[in-house]
Design an enzyme around this catalytic site. Structure first.
Site, PDB file in Angstrom:
ATOM      1  N   THR A  29       3.571   9.726  -3.586  1.00  6.65           N
ATOM      2  CA  THR A  29       3.707  11.000  -4.282  1.00  6.65           C
ATOM      3  C   THR A  29       3.281  12.133  -3.347  1.00  6.65           C
ATOM      4  O   THR A  29       2.352  11.966  -2.554  1.00  6.65           O
ATOM      5  CB  THR A  29       2.834  11.007  -5.548  1.00  6.65           C
ATOM      6  OG1 THR A  29       3.321  10.009  -6.455  1.00  6.65           O
ATOM      7  CG2 THR A  29       2.850  12.360  -6.238  1.00  6.65           C
ATOM      8  N   THR A  32       5.479  15.090   1.428  1.00  5.89           N
ATOM      9  CA  THR A  32       5.979  14.255   2.524  1.00  5.89           C
ATOM     10  C   THR A  32       6.579  12.962   1.988  1.00  5.89           C
ATOM     11  O   THR A  32       7.647  12.528   2.439  1.00  5.89           O
ATOM     12  CB  THR A  32       4.858  13.956   3.530  1.00  5.89           C
ATOM     13  OG1 THR A  32       4.229  15.175   3.928  1.00  5.89           O
ATOM     14  CG2 THR A  32       5.412  13.262   4.766  1.00  5.89           C
ATOM     15  N   ASP A  84       3.416   6.362   1.792  1.00  7.40           N
ATOM     16  CA  ASP A  84       2.805   7.470   1.058  1.00  7.40           C
ATOM     17  C   ASP A  84       2.298   8.508   2.046  1.00  7.40           C
ATOM     18  O   ASP A  84       2.179   8.236   3.247  1.00  7.40           O
ATOM     19  CB  ASP A  84       1.661   6.949   0.191  1.00  7.40           C
ATOM     20  CG  ASP A  84       1.388   7.813  -1.036  1.00  7.40           C
ATOM     21  OD1 ASP A  84       1.879   8.957  -1.081  1.00  7.40           O
ATOM     22  OD2 ASP A  84       0.664   7.348  -1.931  1.00  7.40           O
ATOM     23  N   ALA A  86      -0.720  11.768   2.850  1.00  6.69           N
ATOM     24  CA  ALA A  86      -2.177  11.913   2.797  1.00  6.69           C
ATOM     25  C   ALA A  86      -2.527  13.385   2.948  1.00  6.69           C
ATOM     26  O   ALA A  86      -1.773  14.169   3.526  1.00  6.69           O
ATOM     27  CB  ALA A  86      -2.853  11.099   3.900  1.00  6.69           C
ATOM     28  N   GLY A 100      -1.973  15.766  -5.118  1.00 10.39           N
ATOM     29  CA  GLY A 100      -0.922  15.859  -6.127  1.00 10.39           C
ATOM     30  C   GLY A 100      -1.318  15.278  -7.464  1.00 10.39           C
ATOM     31  O   GLY A 100      -0.531  15.308  -8.414  1.00 10.39           O
ATOM     32  N   GLU A 106      -1.606   5.687  -6.968  1.00  9.01           N
ATOM     33  CA  GLU A 106      -1.386   5.488  -5.528  1.00  9.01           C
ATOM     34  C   GLU A 106      -2.277   4.381  -4.985  1.00  9.01           C
ATOM     35  O   GLU A 106      -1.832   3.543  -4.192  1.00  9.01           O
ATOM     36  CB  GLU A 106      -1.651   6.796  -4.776  1.00  9.01           C
ATOM     37  CG  GLU A 106      -0.580   7.855  -4.978  1.00  9.01           C
ATOM     38  CD  GLU A 106      -0.927   9.184  -4.347  1.00  9.01           C
ATOM     39  OE1 GLU A 106       0.004   9.944  -4.026  1.00  9.01           O
ATOM     40  OE2 GLU A 106      -2.128   9.477  -4.178  1.00  9.01           O
TER      41      GLU A 106
END
Length: 235
Positions: A29, A32, A84, A86, A100, A106
């Site tokens: 999420t 990026t 993912d 960071a 987020g 996550e």
């Protein structure tokens, strides 16, 4: 000179090279990670076969729009790879995540994966974690008591600063996909992330914190000099 958005795209495209046909993937999420999902969607449209678990409702909506096949951890409890983003990454690939608001899902998805790959632009690299406020997901019941204990135990772990309830639009608090609240801890510097992580886990009202320690196997970081692959010490 490349813009930050261009660097995010570079990192996302590089991570896509790790995806093989038939893989079970965790989809992260954030801005990026969203670029990785977009790139993955194009590959799926071209015939790539994958099965994916999204880490947030926002990512789920994006993946559904791109016709990426989705599953759940209940149906598919073991994943091959999670990609993912960071908010901060140090040289040991310890991270702060949760800007987020999806840190709980996550972390669950990353832990269920054989590998976690982090994608980022080089502005996310730091010598010491903590300049980015550390998100902590908490239950609604006893919020003030929970915040008070977070402050006390964080101080014992060498971290002091403001602990603020995250707001959404207007005066309403931010609500996570699990229906919880988030407090953002402005510590400035977290010299011993493992000590702080242990302290936060002692707070009954804390559901999860945004320190991701020992989870990332690889960081793909894009900068003006190109894309670098970083691994934890000893890997």
């Amino acid at each position: 000179m490349l813009k930050v958005d261009d660097l995010k795209d570079l990192a996302a495209q590089s991570a896509l090279d790790l995806v093989e046909d038939g893989m079970k993937l965790g989809l992260g999420t954030g801005s990026t990670a969203a670029r990785f999902v977009d790139a993955l969607g194009r590959r799926v449209a071209s015939g790539l076969k994958v099965l994916c678990v999204p880490t947030s409702e926002a990512t789920r909506t994006q993946a559904e729009r791109l016709a990426i096949p989705l599953t759940t951890l209940d149906e598919t409890p073991e994943l091959d790879l999670t990609v993912d983003g960071a908010d901060e990454i140090d040289e040991q690939l310890r991270m702060i995540k949760g800007g987020g608001g999806a840190l709980l899902r996550e972390k669950i998805v990353a832990t269920a994966s054989a590998r976690m790959v982090v994608i980022a632009d080089d502005s996310k690299l730091v010598a010491t974690l903590g300049n980015f406020p550390l998100p902590v997901e908490v239950v609604r019941f006893g919020l003030l008591a929970t915040v008070r204990l977070i402050k006390a135990l964080a101080a014992q772990a060498g971290c002091e600063g403001e602990v603020n309830l995250r707001a959404a639009q207007g005066d309403a608090p931010f609500i996570t996909d699990q229906g919880n609240l988030i407090v953002d801890c402005i510590f400035g510097s977290i010299r011993e992330p493992e000590v702080l992580a242990f302290a936060l886990k002692r707070v009954p009202g804390v559901v999860e914190h945004g320190l991701f320690l020992g989870l990332a196997d690889l960081a793909i970081v894009a900068g003006s000099g190109g894309v670098k692959a970083l691994r934890p010490p000893g890997a």
